[in-house]
Write an enzyme that holds these catalytic residues in place. Structure first.
Site, PDB file in Angstrom:
ATOM      1  CB  CYS A   3      21.891  11.464  44.230  1.00  0.00           C
ATOM      2  SG  CYS A   3      22.127  11.908  45.924  1.00  0.00           S
ATOM      3  CG  ASN A   4      22.136   9.051  38.546  1.00  0.00           C
ATOM      4  OD1 ASN A   4      20.938   8.563  37.870  1.00  0.00           O
ATOM      5  ND2 ASN A   4      22.900  10.010  37.962  1.00  0.00           N
TER       6      ASN A   4
END
Ligand SMILES: Cc1ncc(COP(=O)(O)O)c(C=O)c1O
Length: 403
Positions: free
Chosen positions: A361-362
């Site tokens: 999630c980055n």
């Protein structure tokens, strides 16, 4: 050298606190995704169902009173743990929910400006991007937020909020948060820390850091999922907008005349995750029982050992710089073009090693660095040097595949 061995001797005790490891040799290296739960947290939740089982803040019978007492005592425990008052702790569903609550509470519009860092999890990026103008402070060569750049950014373009992670869930680097909050305040901005990764690893005291808001997730600090918290400085609360409307948040409602509670209740409409909050309170007890220094020493031992051992594996590298203060989190990239999802599946199926593969999630951090995701090793107090040895052995078996 002797000190390291002493710490190593303590490890089996922590592992035995976690029923997930009962009667098996599992290697769990995915704690940044979620931590495992000690037996004491599991029994606190079961005990609630067995002995209290009722809603909170609504009824007067003994079981409802007991539920309310357990629920509020968890809020107190968390407040003491974070160094604030209980009326500054709002229970939420998770860190993401805390940040969304804040984005709503601040009533940000298109004309508002929020500063983030390149390290932010999507949970501390999308709530701002969806509402207002966002700029990104640079990193220095250690992978930490560049304080001079942050200051000049805010001087040139004042912001309502500086919203940054306490530590990155990809690089593991702990950020200079006290200085960041000082700079934000001096430039007239509020500060939010996303402490999803740090709570449970290092001391997190909102008074010492001097932030205005702090978000966390229970499940990353040995508590259950579905519960999180937002620390909101007391004197800022009155000016914040409520997030949801419903039961449990008012003193009085008459036609056209509503008087809202002050404090956390105003942001917690509806029946809360009572068992989750109680489990989170038990998680705080568990961490307090270990002693913060033990956890930090253990983390440092794992980090040093990991860094010394991973060097022997060919065709794999640590994707980002390891900064001066660091959590035991390491993103590994293969030098070749192998699908890392495939590698993680082999590690799981053949060696019973669980770790994360992908972007965690980055995406902006990875994509701006030209890296197509990583195998992330993230450790906690139930991990040992033996786990690292097994991982290194498995990666050594696979090193030709990584080329
Ligand atoms: C730094 C950071 N912030 C926010 C989150 C989001 O946490 P949750 O999914 O529990 O809301 C995570 C989860 O990995 C995280 O690592």
């Amino acid at each position: 050298m002797q000190a390291l061995d002493v710490k190593y001797m303590v490890l089996p005790d922590a592992r035995s606190d976690f029923p997930f490891f009962r009667d098996n040799q599992r290697i769990y290296l995915d704690s940044s995704s979620t931590s495992l739960k000690p037996a004491s947290v599991i029994s606190a939740i079961t005990d609630f169902y067995l002995h209290a089982g009722s809603n909170v803040g609504r009824s007067n019978h003994q079981y409802a009173q007991l539920s309310t007492q357990l629920f509020e005592s968890s809020r107190n425990k968390l407040a003491c743990f974070l160094g604030c008052s209980a009326d500054e702790v709002i229970f939420t569903a998770n860190c993401t929910d805390s940040i969304n609550l804040l984005a709503h509470a601040l009533a940000l519009g298109k004309g508002d400006h929020v500063v983030v860092s390149p390290l932010e999890h999507h949970s501390n990026l999308l709530p701002w991007l969806s509402r207002c103008r966002v700029t990104v402070a640079r990193l220095d060569q250690n992978g930490c937020i560049d304080l001079d750049h942050l200051d000049s950014l805010l001087a040139a373009d004042p912001a309502r909020l500086v919203a940054v992670c306490h530590a990155s869930n990809v690089t593991g680097n702990v950020q200079p948060v006290r200085q960041i909050c000082q700079i934000a305040r001096a430039r007239g901005a509020l500060s939010l820390l996303d402490a999803a990764q740090t709570v449970g690893h290092i001391p997190v005291n909102v008074g010492q850091i001097d932030c205005d808001f702090l978000a966390l997730s229970g499940h990353k600090m040995f508590g259950p999922s579905g519960i999180g918290a937002l620390y909101m400085r007391r004197d800022l609360q009155a000016s914040m907008h409520s997030y949801r409307y419903g039961g449990g948040m008012v003193n009085k409602v008459e036609q056209g005349d509503v008087s809202y509670q002050s404090g956390p209740g105003r942001f917690e409409a509806g029946t809360p995750n009572i068992e989750g909050a109680i489990g989170l309170g038990a998680a705080v007890d568990y961490i307090n029982g270990l002693g913060g220094q033990w956890v930090q020493d253990h983390d440092e031992d794992l980090e040093r050992y990991f860094l010394s051992q991973i060097q022997s594996v060919r065709n794999i590298e640590i994707a980002f710089p390891v900064g001066p203060q660091h959590l035991p989190i390491f993103p590994l990239v293969a030098v070749g073009k192998v699908d890392i999802g495939f590698v993680s599946r082999i590690l799981s199926d053949r060696y019973d090693i669980a770790l994360s593969s992908g972007y965690q999630c980055n995406q902006p951090l990875y994509r701006n660095s030209g890296i197509n995701g990583a195998l992330r090793v993230s450790m906690h107090l139930y991990n040992s040097r033996e786990d690292i040895d097994t991982l290194v052995m498995a990666l050594t078996d696979l090193q030709d595949l990584l080329a």
